[in-house]
Enzyme design. Structure first.
Site, PDB file in Angstrom:
ATOM      1  N   HIS A  85       0.802  -1.228   0.000  1.00  0.00           N
ATOM      2  CA  HIS A  85       0.000   0.000   0.000  1.00  0.00           C
ATOM      3  C   HIS A  85       0.837   1.283   0.000  1.00  0.00           C
ATOM      4  O   HIS A  85       0.494   2.266   0.658  1.00  0.00           O
ATOM      5  CB  HIS A  85      -0.956   0.014   1.185  1.00  0.00           C
ATOM      6  CG  HIS A  85      -2.038  -1.026   1.135  1.00  0.00           C
ATOM      7  ND1 HIS A  85      -2.499  -1.560  -0.045  1.00  0.00           N
ATOM      8  CD2 HIS A  85      -2.744  -1.622   2.133  1.00  0.00           C
ATOM      9  CE1 HIS A  85      -3.457  -2.442   0.226  1.00  0.00           C
ATOM     10  NE2 HIS A  85      -3.622  -2.511   1.526  1.00  0.00           N
ATOM     11  N   HIS A  87      -9.764   1.825   0.651  1.00  0.00           N
ATOM     12  CA  HIS A  87      -9.672   0.700   1.587  1.00  0.00           C
ATOM     13  C   HIS A  87     -10.750   0.789   2.682  1.00  0.00           C
ATOM     14  O   HIS A  87     -10.466   0.533   3.855  1.00  0.00           O
ATOM     15  CB  HIS A  87      -8.279   0.664   2.216  1.00  0.00           C
ATOM     16  CG  HIS A  87      -7.792  -0.704   2.566  1.00  0.00           C
ATOM     17  ND1 HIS A  87      -8.467  -1.537   3.429  1.00  0.00           N
ATOM     18  CD2 HIS A  87      -6.699  -1.397   2.159  1.00  0.00           C
ATOM     19  CE1 HIS A  87      -7.801  -2.665   3.569  1.00  0.00           C
ATOM     20  NE2 HIS A  87      -6.724  -2.614   2.790  1.00  0.00           N
ATOM     21  N   GLU A 119     -11.818  -4.018  -2.695  1.00  0.00           N
ATOM     22  CA  GLU A 119     -10.865  -3.046  -3.211  1.00  0.00           C
ATOM     23  C   GLU A 119     -10.658  -3.263  -4.714  1.00  0.00           C
ATOM     24  O   GLU A 119      -9.953  -4.180  -5.116  1.00  0.00           O
ATOM     25  CB  GLU A 119      -9.534  -3.184  -2.476  1.00  0.00           C
ATOM     26  CG  GLU A 119      -9.645  -3.136  -0.964  1.00  0.00           C
ATOM     27  CD  GLU A 119      -8.424  -3.745  -0.302  1.00  0.00           C
ATOM     28  OE1 GLU A 119      -7.288  -3.333  -0.645  1.00  0.00           O
ATOM     29  OE2 GLU A 119      -8.587  -4.642   0.538  1.00  0.00           O
TER      30      GLU A 119
END
Length: 332
Positions: free
Chosen positions: A109, A178, A309
């Site tokens: 991420h 997210h 996601e």
């Protein structure tokens, strides 16, 4: 038309620059959403059940302090590259780049300080808000100065998120939101009575560090066949699964299409996900452990929320061509 309000949510700690964090409230007759200029975080999403009552269906915190501490990316836009890059390493145009490792042997991420942990510049637009950020060349190890725009708009019961990026050098980009959902209302103990369906004929098996093995596997006859709705708790028990944290390979094409649906029969709430992306990471909150105190002093135990996601396939920058075709490389 959606009503858009803005207010001060707090101020970042001095060691983080002390900048002002704003909250934007988008409201229609059926949906109310709160979005922060920190990390473009969806801090609240309120929808009606069949009884007509609103409930907040995303996990998060009541105050800015919760978001400035370590948390599992609640509601945030993550990047430059969402999901995992194996060994935090990739090559572009003959040059190798090394990223910070923040998920075992991999980069996750965006690295140590990804897009979820920084302030964005907001601008109110019709029915929503647009956030802008300039990511400097070399930030978190990525090449190129990257301009990023994330726009949230609310039309009736549809919350749309549009991503745009422009780089001065060729660089991988993979952006997603997210948000953690519990359609019974955030703070509810689990998601076992939710029904889930995902429009994917295949998925990506992973190794023990969650990196795709290189195989694109058919879902037919497996626990990953979610093409018809399944009740999540029963499904996990049937297949002896600890949960999902996998990429589902969506039908090819760049048109926006329905890719997933979650339904909570007791309240009648339903979330549909429409996307142009080639993949969807379905995560069932396996690492939530009840240690975080969320909104209204709620605790968030394992399997108390799920994420859908939409994104490019994990580790696409290091995988074979059929992975790479679904990945975004941008330059100016």
């Amino acid at each position: 038309m959606a009503e858009v309000k803005r207010e001060v949510f707090g101020r970042m700690p001095p060691e983080e620059g002390g900048g002002e964090v704003e909250k934007f409230v988008l409201q229609s007759d059926s949906v109310r959403v709160e979005i922060l200029s920190l990390g473009c975080i969806i801090a609240a999403l309120e929808t009606k059940g069949r009884d007509g009552r609103f409930a907040d269906i995303v996990l998060g915190f009541d105050t800015l302090e919760g978001y400035t501490r370590k948390h599992p990316f609640f509601g945030a836009v993550v990047g430059r590259v969402a999901n995992r890059i194996a060994k935090g390493r990739f090559s572009v145009e003959g040059k190798e780049y090394q990223l910070f490792l923040n998920n075992g042997p991999n980069s996750l991420h965006g690295g140590a300080k990804g897009f979820d942990k920084v302030l964005w510049s907001p601008q109110v637009v019709p029915n929503g808000v647009c956030f802008f950020r300039l990511s400097p060349d070399g930030e978190e190890g990525y090449p190129g100065e990257l301009k990023v725009w994330v726009t949230y708009t609310l039309h009736g019961s549809e919350l749309a998120i549009n991503y745009r990026a422009q780089s001065s050098k060729t660089t991988p980009v993979n952006l997603t939101n997210h948000a953690y959902f519990n359609l019974a209302g955030q703070g509810s103990p689990d998601i076992y009575d939710h029904e889930i369906s995902i429009a994917a004929d295949s998925y990506l098996p992973v190794d023990d560090t969650k990196i795709p093995t290189g195989e694109v596997a058919a879902v037919q006859g497996t626990a990953f066949d979610l093409r018809q709705p399944v009740e999540l708790g029963k499904h996990l028990r049937k297949f002896h699964l600890d949960g999902f944290d996998h990429n589902f390979c969506l039908p090819p094409g760049r048109a926006r299409r329905l890719v997933a649906r979650a339904r909570h029969p007791p309240t009648g709430r339903t979330v549909e996900v429409h996307s142009t992306q080639p993949g969807l990471q379905f995560y069932t909150g396996n690492n939530l452990d009840g240690s975080l105190k969320g909104k209204g002093a709620a605790t968030y135990p394992k399997h108390s929320a799920f994420c859908l996601e939409t994104q490019h396939w994990p580790d696409a920058v290091n995988q074979d061509l059929h992975f790479f075709e679904g990945f975004l490389m941008v330059n100016d």
